[in-house]
Scaffold this active site. Structure first.
Site, mmCIF file in Angstrom:
data_model
loop_
_atom_site.group_PDB
_atom_site.id
_atom_site.type_symbol
_atom_site.label_atom_id
_atom_site.label_comp_id
_atom_site.label_asym_id
_atom_site.label_seq_id
_atom_site.Cartn_x
_atom_site.Cartn_y
_atom_site.Cartn_z
ATOM 1 N N SER A 154 -137.278 -73.468 -59.405
ATOM 2 C CA SER A 154 -137.086 -74.851 -58.952
ATOM 3 C C SER A 154 -138.055 -75.817 -59.619
ATOM 4 O O SER A 154 -139.214 -75.483 -59.877
ATOM 5 C CB SER A 154 -137.276 -74.944 -57.443
ATOM 6 O OG SER A 154 -136.399 -74.074 -56.802
ATOM 7 N N PRO A 156 -138.960 -80.402 -59.943
ATOM 8 C CA PRO A 156 -138.738 -81.671 -59.235
ATOM 9 C C PRO A 156 -137.291 -82.153 -59.374
ATOM 10 O O PRO A 156 -136.731 -82.718 -58.438
ATOM 11 C CB PRO A 156 -139.725 -82.627 -59.918
ATOM 12 C CG PRO A 156 -140.808 -81.734 -60.436
ATOM 13 C CD PRO A 156 -140.166 -80.424 -60.769
ATOM 14 N N TRP A 184 -142.228 -76.034 -55.143
ATOM 15 C CA TRP A 184 -141.910 -75.240 -53.938
ATOM 16 C C TRP A 184 -141.952 -73.743 -54.229
ATOM 17 O O TRP A 184 -141.049 -73.001 -53.856
ATOM 18 C CB TRP A 184 -140.521 -75.607 -53.380
ATOM 19 C CG TRP A 184 -140.323 -77.062 -53.229
ATOM 20 C CD1 TRP A 184 -141.010 -77.898 -52.402
ATOM 21 C CD2 TRP A 184 -139.385 -77.889 -53.950
ATOM 22 N NE1 TRP A 184 -140.548 -79.185 -52.557
ATOM 23 C CE2 TRP A 184 -139.558 -79.203 -53.497
ATOM 24 C CE3 TRP A 184 -138.400 -77.634 -54.909
ATOM 25 C CZ2 TRP A 184 -138.810 -80.260 -53.980
ATOM 26 C CZ3 TRP A 184 -137.647 -78.682 -55.401
ATOM 27 C CH2 TRP A 184 -137.858 -79.980 -54.934
ATOM 28 N N THR A 186 -142.940 -70.121 -53.690
ATOM 29 C CA THR A 186 -143.460 -69.174 -52.698
ATOM 30 C C THR A 186 -144.475 -68.264 -53.378
ATOM 31 O O THR A 186 -144.257 -67.828 -54.512
ATOM 32 C CB THR A 186 -142.285 -68.330 -52.134
ATOM 33 O OG1 THR A 186 -141.330 -69.209 -51.578
ATOM 34 C CG2 THR A 186 -142.760 -67.347 -51.075
ATOM 35 N N ARG A 271 -130.573 -63.215 -52.120
ATOM 36 C CA ARG A 271 -129.857 -63.826 -50.980
ATOM 37 C C ARG A 271 -129.604 -62.814 -49.871
ATOM 38 O O ARG A 271 -129.535 -63.184 -48.694
ATOM 39 C CB ARG A 271 -128.563 -64.476 -51.493
ATOM 40 C CG ARG A 271 -128.889 -65.745 -52.263
ATOM 41 C CD ARG A 271 -127.784 -66.313 -53.119
ATOM 42 N NE ARG A 271 -128.332 -67.445 -53.889
ATOM 43 C CZ ARG A 271 -127.771 -67.979 -54.953
ATOM 44 N NH1 ARG A 271 -126.619 -67.512 -55.400
ATOM 45 N NH2 ARG A 271 -128.345 -68.996 -55.573
ATOM 46 N N GLU A 391 -133.422 -70.146 -51.926
ATOM 47 C CA GLU A 391 -132.567 -69.178 -52.636
ATOM 48 C C GLU A 391 -131.089 -69.607 -52.610
ATOM 49 O O GLU A 391 -130.179 -68.781 -52.511
ATOM 50 C CB GLU A 391 -132.800 -67.768 -52.110
ATOM 51 C CG GLU A 391 -134.255 -67.374 -52.359
ATOM 52 C CD GLU A 391 -134.553 -65.907 -52.446
ATOM 53 O OE1 GLU A 391 -133.618 -65.124 -52.674
ATOM 54 O OE2 GLU A 391 -135.737 -65.560 -52.313
HETATM 55 N N1 CAA Z 1 -125.252 -62.676 -62.140
HETATM 56 C C1 CAA Z 1 -125.307 -62.842 -63.481
HETATM 57 N N2 CAA Z 1 -124.900 -63.974 -64.108
HETATM 58 C C2 CAA Z 1 -124.439 -64.968 -63.330
HETATM 59 C C3 CAA Z 1 -124.362 -64.874 -61.925
HETATM 60 C C4 CAA Z 1 -124.795 -63.659 -61.330
HETATM 61 N N3 CAA Z 1 -124.743 -63.476 -59.998
HETATM 62 N N4 CAA Z 1 -123.871 -66.031 -61.445
HETATM 63 C C5 CAA Z 1 -123.635 -66.841 -62.508
HETATM 64 N N5 CAA Z 1 -123.984 -66.185 -63.643
HETATM 65 C C6 CAA Z 1 -123.852 -66.663 -65.013
HETATM 66 C C7 CAA Z 1 -122.436 -67.124 -65.294
HETATM 67 O O1 CAA Z 1 -121.616 -66.036 -65.654
HETATM 68 C C8 CAA Z 1 -122.639 -68.084 -66.432
HETATM 69 O O2 CAA Z 1 -122.763 -67.382 -67.660
HETATM 70 P P1 CAA Z 1 -121.769 -67.710 -68.901
HETATM 71 O O3 CAA Z 1 -121.923 -69.167 -69.208
HETATM 72 O O4 CAA Z 1 -122.233 -66.802 -69.975
HETATM 73 O O5 CAA Z 1 -120.391 -67.382 -68.411
HETATM 74 C C9 CAA Z 1 -124.001 -68.686 -66.151
HETATM 75 O O6 CAA Z 1 -124.656 -67.815 -65.225
HETATM 76 C C10 CAA Z 1 -123.912 -70.081 -65.591
HETATM 77 O O7 CAA Z 1 -123.169 -70.022 -64.392
HETATM 78 P P2 CAA Z 1 -122.360 -71.261 -63.854
HETATM 79 O O8 CAA Z 1 -121.482 -71.810 -64.925
HETATM 80 O O9 CAA Z 1 -121.722 -70.810 -62.584
HETATM 81 O O10 CAA Z 1 -123.520 -72.353 -63.611
HETATM 82 P P3 CAA Z 1 -123.534 -73.667 -62.749
HETATM 83 O O11 CAA Z 1 -124.346 -74.683 -63.426
HETATM 84 O O12 CAA Z 1 -122.146 -74.037 -62.325
HETATM 85 O O13 CAA Z 1 -124.426 -73.250 -61.467
HETATM 86 C C11 CAA Z 1 -124.928 -72.394 -59.338
HETATM 87 C C12 CAA Z 1 -124.143 -72.247 -60.634
HETATM 88 C C13 CAA Z 1 -124.346 -71.304 -58.464
HETATM 89 C C14 CAA Z 1 -124.740 -73.736 -58.680
HETATM 90 C C15 CAA Z 1 -126.436 -72.134 -59.661
HETATM 91 O O14 CAA Z 1 -126.992 -73.182 -60.387
HETATM 92 C C16 CAA Z 1 -127.261 -71.855 -58.433
HETATM 93 O O15 CAA Z 1 -127.246 -70.735 -57.908
HETATM 94 N N6 CAA Z 1 -128.023 -72.877 -57.954
HETATM 95 C C17 CAA Z 1 -128.969 -72.664 -56.860
HETATM 96 C C18 CAA Z 1 -130.305 -72.292 -57.377
HETATM 97 C C19 CAA Z 1 -131.101 -71.539 -56.370
HETATM 98 O O16 CAA Z 1 -130.610 -70.658 -55.665
HETATM 99 N N7 CAA Z 1 -132.396 -71.834 -56.322
HETATM 100 C C20 CAA Z 1 -133.283 -71.103 -55.467
HETATM 101 C C21 CAA Z 1 -134.679 -71.253 -55.969
HETATM 102 S S1 CAA Z 1 -135.580 -69.775 -55.892
HETATM 103 C C22 CAA Z 1 -136.225 -69.673 -54.333
HETATM 104 O O17 CAA Z 1 -135.848 -70.376 -53.454
HETATM 105 C C23 CAA Z 1 -137.191 -68.565 -54.148
HETATM 106 C C24 CAA Z 1 -138.154 -68.759 -53.047
HETATM 107 O O18 CAA Z 1 -139.241 -69.230 -53.238
HETATM 108 C C25 CAA Z 1 -137.862 -68.237 -51.703
#
Ligand code: CAA
Length: 408
Positions: A154, A156, A184, A186, A271, A391
């Site tokens: 993550s 800004p 943010w 952890t 997740r 996440e």
């Molecule tokens: N495994 C492997 N590859 C994956 C995947 C998975 N589960 N999911 C997507 N991909 C790949 C896709 O196949 C794609 O690859 P190609 O271009 O080669 O086909 C690539 O990743 C991009 O995927 P998308 O086109 O789906 O990308 P998008 O821009 O539409 O975004 C999204 C997808 C689901 C919105 C993603 O951006 C997302 O998950 N956003 C949320 C981020 C998040 O969860 N942040 C949490 C921060 S970490 C945290 O919170 C930890 C903590 O401290 C507790």
């Protein structure tokens, strides 16, 4: 005609099997836990009661990181639960991890987020995608709990829209030069090893992103101030600043440009951990509400004798059971090498809503006492909210689920 006779006449078993393969094949119908899984669950419950419960209110109040408790969790093998013992882990399955996460989270969600990030995002990612050298150098101490790790995605301006990475990792031949800010994070100040996602080739968009292993004492790396949070206040959340931090090429995880896929892959498993955390927060609050309802009297009887309270308990217990089944389903998918992006997202979406709804109602069951700290439920209510945000927000989980539903 007898029903069975009618069925045998009318129904083609072949067609029924095709239907079942399509809609039910992914369901693991065996709900019995193994002796090892039960032992892990009991050990986690015991640890939560004896080591985490005393002092949990004070740690929340003063935003104190549970350093001693995390050290003990590491010594017991809870920080590298799914890692192969040859790399210092406990070699357990994801179901055991979910069971342990639920028990720890019932009592202290600040400790369980440390556990979740270290297990799912850091250790799992390194074991799955790291080189042998990276595993020897970093995974071993991380999985054995000697040190803890952080996952830095993550920014800004890049939260849900994770591909918009502004942190850059400029390719300088034998090393990368890292510049930017992460938010943010952890374990921000307690980690020794950071997995940092950064953009190397912006013209390639997400395919230009890399994942780098950064050591805490790298020159140019500064840990920013601690966030003053609503919930999980014992966990250590910071922004991080990188200014011309040199990261050796051998610290890149996977091929050049693999960083975004790495982040998505580890988050899919992460997740499940956060779903189990949400489940634990909900079941912890429910257990407190149930106990209190049998002790507290109003209008001459225990409040559990009033239907208004009974219905709340019924809703809580039903949602918790459904959330638990979703968590175990996702864990079983992962253990059995089935796709778990959708089941993990469903588990997180539902369990985090259950955590929010259940904790609000648990405070309500406690009345005025629920609003004060000694009764724990107000803390659980504050802790629950983050499970709908980190996440991947609930809205992001719906994107993941609906894309999976519509992909064929
Ligand atoms: N495994 C492997 N590859 C994956 C995947 C998975 N589960 N999911 C997507 N991909 C790949 C896709 O196949 C794609 O690859 P190609 O271009 O080669 O086909 C690539 O990743 C991009 O995927 P998308 O086109 O789906 O990308 P998008 O821009 O539409 O975004 C999204 C997808 C689901 C919105 C993603 O951006 C997302 O998950 N956003 C949320 C981020 C998040 O969860 N942040 C949490 C921060 S970490 C945290 O919170 C930890 C903590 O401290 C507790």
């Amino acid at each position: 005609m007898h029903l069975i006779g009618f069925l045998l006449k009318k129904i083609s078993i072949f067609a029924a099997r095709i239907y079942s393969e399509k809609f039910y094949k992914h369901l693991n119908m065996n709900f019995d836990l193994t002796e090892e899984q039960l032992a892990v669950q009991a050990a986690a419950r015991d640890f939560a009661q004896t080591e985490l419960l005393p002092g949990v209110i004070e740690r929340d109040e003063h935003q104190k990181f549970p350093a001693e408790q995390i050290k003990k969790l590491g010594e017991l093998g809870f920080l590298g639960m799914m890692v192969d013992p040859k790399y210092g882990g406990s070699g357990m399955d994801t179901v055991s991890y979910v069971l342990a996460m639920e028990e720890i989270s019932k009592v202290d969600a600040s400790a369980s987020v440390v556990m979740s990030v270290n297990n799912s995002l850091v250790c799992w990612g390194l074991e799955k995608y790291g080189t042998e050298e990276q595993k020897q150098k970093y995974l071993k101490p991380l999985a054995s709990g000697e040190i803890i790790g952080a996952f830095c995605l993550s920014e800004p301006e890049a939260g849900s829209d994770a591909t918009s990475q502004r942190t850059t990792a400029e390719d300088k031949g034998d090393h990368y030069l890292l510049n930017g800010t992460k938010n943010w994070i952890t374990n921000g100040n307690s980690a020794s090893v950071y997995l940092v996602i950064a953009q190397t080739n912006p013209e390639k968009k997400h395919k230009g992103i890399n994942a780098l292993i950064v050591e805490r004492d790298s020159p140019g790396f500064v840990v920013g101030p601690k966030e003053n949070k609503l919930g999980i206040r014992g966990s250590d959340t910071h922004s991080l600043m990188f200014t011309d931090v040199k990261v050796p090429k051998e610290n890149r995880i996977g091929e050049d440009g693999f960083g975004f896929k790495f982040a998505m892959a580890v988050l899919a498993g992460g997740r499940i951990g956060i779903a189990a955390q949400a489940l634990g927060i909900a079941s912890g609050a429910y257990e407190l509400a149930l106990k209190y309802s049998k002790e507290r009297k109003a209008f001459g009887v225990e409040i559990s004798k009033h239907q208004a309270i009974q219905f709340k308990l019924a809703d809580m217990a039903t949602n918790i059971d459904a959330a638990r089944l979703l968590c175990l389903q996702a864990a079983s998918d992962k253990d059995n090498h089935r796709d778990y992006a959708k089941s993990g997202a469903m588990a997180k979406l539902f369990a985090s809503k259950t955590a929010m709804d259940t904790t609000v109602e648990a405070v309500q069951v406690h009345g005025g006492y629920g609003f004060v700290k000694e009764y724990h439920v107000e803390r659980l209510m504050r802790d629950a909210k983050i499970t709908q945000i980190y996440e991947g927000t609930s809205e992001i989980q719906k994107i993941v689920i609906s894309r999976e539903l519509l992909k064929n």
